[in-house]
Enzyme design. Structure first.
Site, short mmCIF file in Angstrom:
data_model
loop_
_atom_site.label_atom_id
_atom_site.label_comp_id
_atom_site.label_asym_id
_atom_site.label_seq_id
_atom_site.Cartn_x
_atom_site.Cartn_y
_atom_site.Cartn_z
N GLY A 171 43.99 35.87 39.24
CA GLY A 171 43.48 34.66 38.58
C GLY A 171 42.83 33.74 39.59
O GLY A 171 41.70 33.96 40.04
N GLY A 172 43.56 32.70 40.01
CA GLY A 172 43.01 31.65 40.86
C GLY A 172 42.21 32.13 42.06
O GLY A 172 41.13 31.61 42.34
N HIS A 198 46.85 39.01 27.29
CA HIS A 198 47.25 38.15 28.42
C HIS A 198 48.32 37.18 27.92
O HIS A 198 48.25 36.69 26.79
CB HIS A 198 46.04 37.40 28.97
CG HIS A 198 46.34 36.76 30.29
ND1 HIS A 198 47.08 35.61 30.40
CD2 HIS A 198 46.05 37.15 31.56
CE1 HIS A 198 47.22 35.30 31.68
NE2 HIS A 198 46.61 36.22 32.41
N ASN A 211 40.19 37.55 36.97
CA ASN A 211 40.22 36.91 35.65
C ASN A 211 39.97 35.41 35.88
O ASN A 211 40.84 34.71 36.39
CB ASN A 211 41.60 37.15 35.01
CG ASN A 211 41.78 36.37 33.73
OD1 ASN A 211 40.82 35.80 33.19
ND2 ASN A 211 43.00 36.33 33.22
N TRP A 212 38.79 34.98 35.51
CA TRP A 212 38.43 33.57 35.78
C TRP A 212 39.08 32.60 34.80
O TRP A 212 39.00 31.40 34.99
CB TRP A 212 36.90 33.42 35.73
CG TRP A 212 36.21 33.92 36.95
CD1 TRP A 212 36.71 34.76 37.91
CD2 TRP A 212 34.87 33.59 37.38
NE1 TRP A 212 35.78 34.98 38.89
CE2 TRP A 212 34.64 34.28 38.59
CE3 TRP A 212 33.86 32.81 36.84
CZ2 TRP A 212 33.43 34.18 39.28
CZ3 TRP A 212 32.65 32.71 37.52
CH2 TRP A 212 32.44 33.39 38.73
N LYS A 213 39.68 33.12 33.73
CA LYS A 213 40.28 32.25 32.71
C LYS A 213 39.25 31.21 32.26
O LYS A 213 38.06 31.51 32.23
CB LYS A 213 41.58 31.63 33.25
CG LYS A 213 42.51 32.70 33.85
CD LYS A 213 43.88 32.20 34.16
CE LYS A 213 44.73 33.36 34.69
NZ LYS A 213 46.10 32.98 34.95
N GLY A 232 50.08 31.81 38.43
CA GLY A 232 49.64 30.46 38.80
C GLY A 232 50.72 29.62 39.44
O GLY A 232 50.58 28.40 39.54
N GLU A 259 48.76 34.19 28.46
CA GLU A 259 48.23 32.89 28.01
C GLU A 259 47.69 32.97 26.58
O GLU A 259 47.77 32.00 25.82
CB GLU A 259 47.16 32.40 29.00
CG GLU A 259 47.81 31.95 30.31
CD GLU A 259 46.98 32.14 31.56
OE1 GLU A 259 45.74 32.31 31.46
OE2 GLU A 259 47.58 32.12 32.66
N SER A 314 49.89 35.49 41.06
CA SER A 314 49.78 34.88 42.40
C SER A 314 49.39 35.88 43.49
O SER A 314 49.90 35.81 44.61
CB SER A 314 51.06 34.13 42.76
OG SER A 314 51.28 33.07 41.84
N GLU A 370 52.18 41.54 34.48
CA GLU A 370 52.05 40.16 34.95
C GLU A 370 53.30 39.38 34.56
O GLU A 370 53.38 38.85 33.44
CB GLU A 370 50.83 39.50 34.32
CG GLU A 370 49.52 40.13 34.72
CD GLU A 370 48.37 39.11 34.70
OE1 GLU A 370 47.71 38.98 35.73
OE2 GLU A 370 48.16 38.46 33.67
P1 13P Z 1 47.08 33.87 39.20
O1 13P Z 1 46.52 34.90 40.15
O2 13P Z 1 46.32 32.58 39.25
O3 13P Z 1 48.55 33.73 39.37
O4 13P Z 1 46.84 34.43 37.72
C1 13P Z 1 47.27 35.71 37.40
C2 13P Z 1 46.73 36.07 36.08
O5 13P Z 1 47.19 35.57 35.06
C3 13P Z 1 45.61 37.03 36.03
O6 13P Z 1 45.36 37.44 34.74
#
Ligand code: 13P
Length: 247
Positions: free
Chosen positions: A229-230, A93, A7-9, A169, A95, A208, A163
């Site tokens: 994510g990251g 999600h 997920n590149w956000k 993050g 966020e 993470s 999650e």
């Molecule tokens: P991180 O892997 O950066 O913690 O993000 C997780 C996430 O929200 C994937 O949707």
């Protein structure tokens, strides 16, 4: 088959296509791969099409509106994502739930829109740090499972992603024991709610996930994949996570 999703956000410009080119070449010739999904910002979906062609990588959106079209400035419909090459869309999600005040019933409407458009949803659930500290994890997860998707929105590819918000993050990951225990709880609720499809729907962990912990997480029998994510932004890290999968 496990599902490894990036997920590149709100990250990624045209220059990021080279990460996918590296990923495609890194995957060449490999066997026993999991299903691999990249969810870039919607602006990059179309240009990623030719880059992933002939590779095992699939594309997904990060969110969709509940309606098919209309006066909703700035929003993207599931049909648009499908049209741009997506086969999945992430819904709910944390966020989105926080930044856009999306409720579980909004998420259910988005998952239904995804199904109508021919997309499979990845439905995110998870507790906040405060909810965890109050001992409210199971209650919030049960509520989210109950309200965030209806049975007729499920496809054979639908996935749920656990999650924990405090792990996103932050570099903090839930312990293997906690992931296993919480996934067993979620699986039981999914079976209660959906019957047979609740047994087979994939259950991903996110928060993470990185090359150093992916293998042990993906090795848990209760884990059917990861939502990253990251660490999905860099081809070498994402590739290392994919390599940790049971396939
Ligand atoms: P991180 O892997 O950066 O913690 O993000 C997780 C996430 O929200 C994937 O949707």
């Amino acid at each position: 088959m496990q599902l490894v999703t990036g997920n590149w956000k709100m990250n990624g410009l045209k220059s990021s296509l080279k990460e996918i080119e590296s990923l495609v070449s890194g995957l060449r010739g490999r066997t026993r791969l999991p299903e691999i999904l990249v969810c870039p910002p919607a602006t990059l979906l179309q240009s990623l099409g030719p880059v992933i062609q002939g590779s095992p990588i699939k594309l997904g959106g990060q969110a969709c509106h509940a309606k098919e079209s209309g006066a909703h400035t700035g929003d993207i419909s599931a049909d648009m994502l499908k049209d741009a090459g997506a086969s999945y869309v992430i819904v709910g999600h944390s966020e989105r739930r926080t930044d856009h005040k999306e409720t579980s019933s909004d998420v259910a409407a988005q998952a239904a829109a995804a199904r109508r458009a021919g997309l499979s949803a990845i439905v995110c659930i998870g507790e906040s740090e405060a909810q965890k500290n109050e001992g409210g994890t199971e209650q919030i997860l049960a509520q989210q499972i109950q309200a965030s998707v209806t049975a007729d929105s499920l496809t054979p590819e639908t996935a749920f992603a656990y999650e924990p918000i405090w792990a996103i993050g932050t570099g903090k990951t839930a312990s293997l024991n906690d992931i296993d225990r919480t996934h067993s709880f979620i699986r039981a609720r999914l079976e209660e709610r959906f019957g047979l499809p609740g047994k087979t729907v994939r259950l991903l962990y996110g928060g993470s996930v990185k090359p150093s912990n992916a293998r042990e997480i993906l090795n848990l029998t209760s884990v059917d994949g990861v939502l990253v994510g990251g660490a999905s932004l860099k081809a070498d890290e994402f590739l290392a996570i994919i390599e940790g999968s049971r396939g």
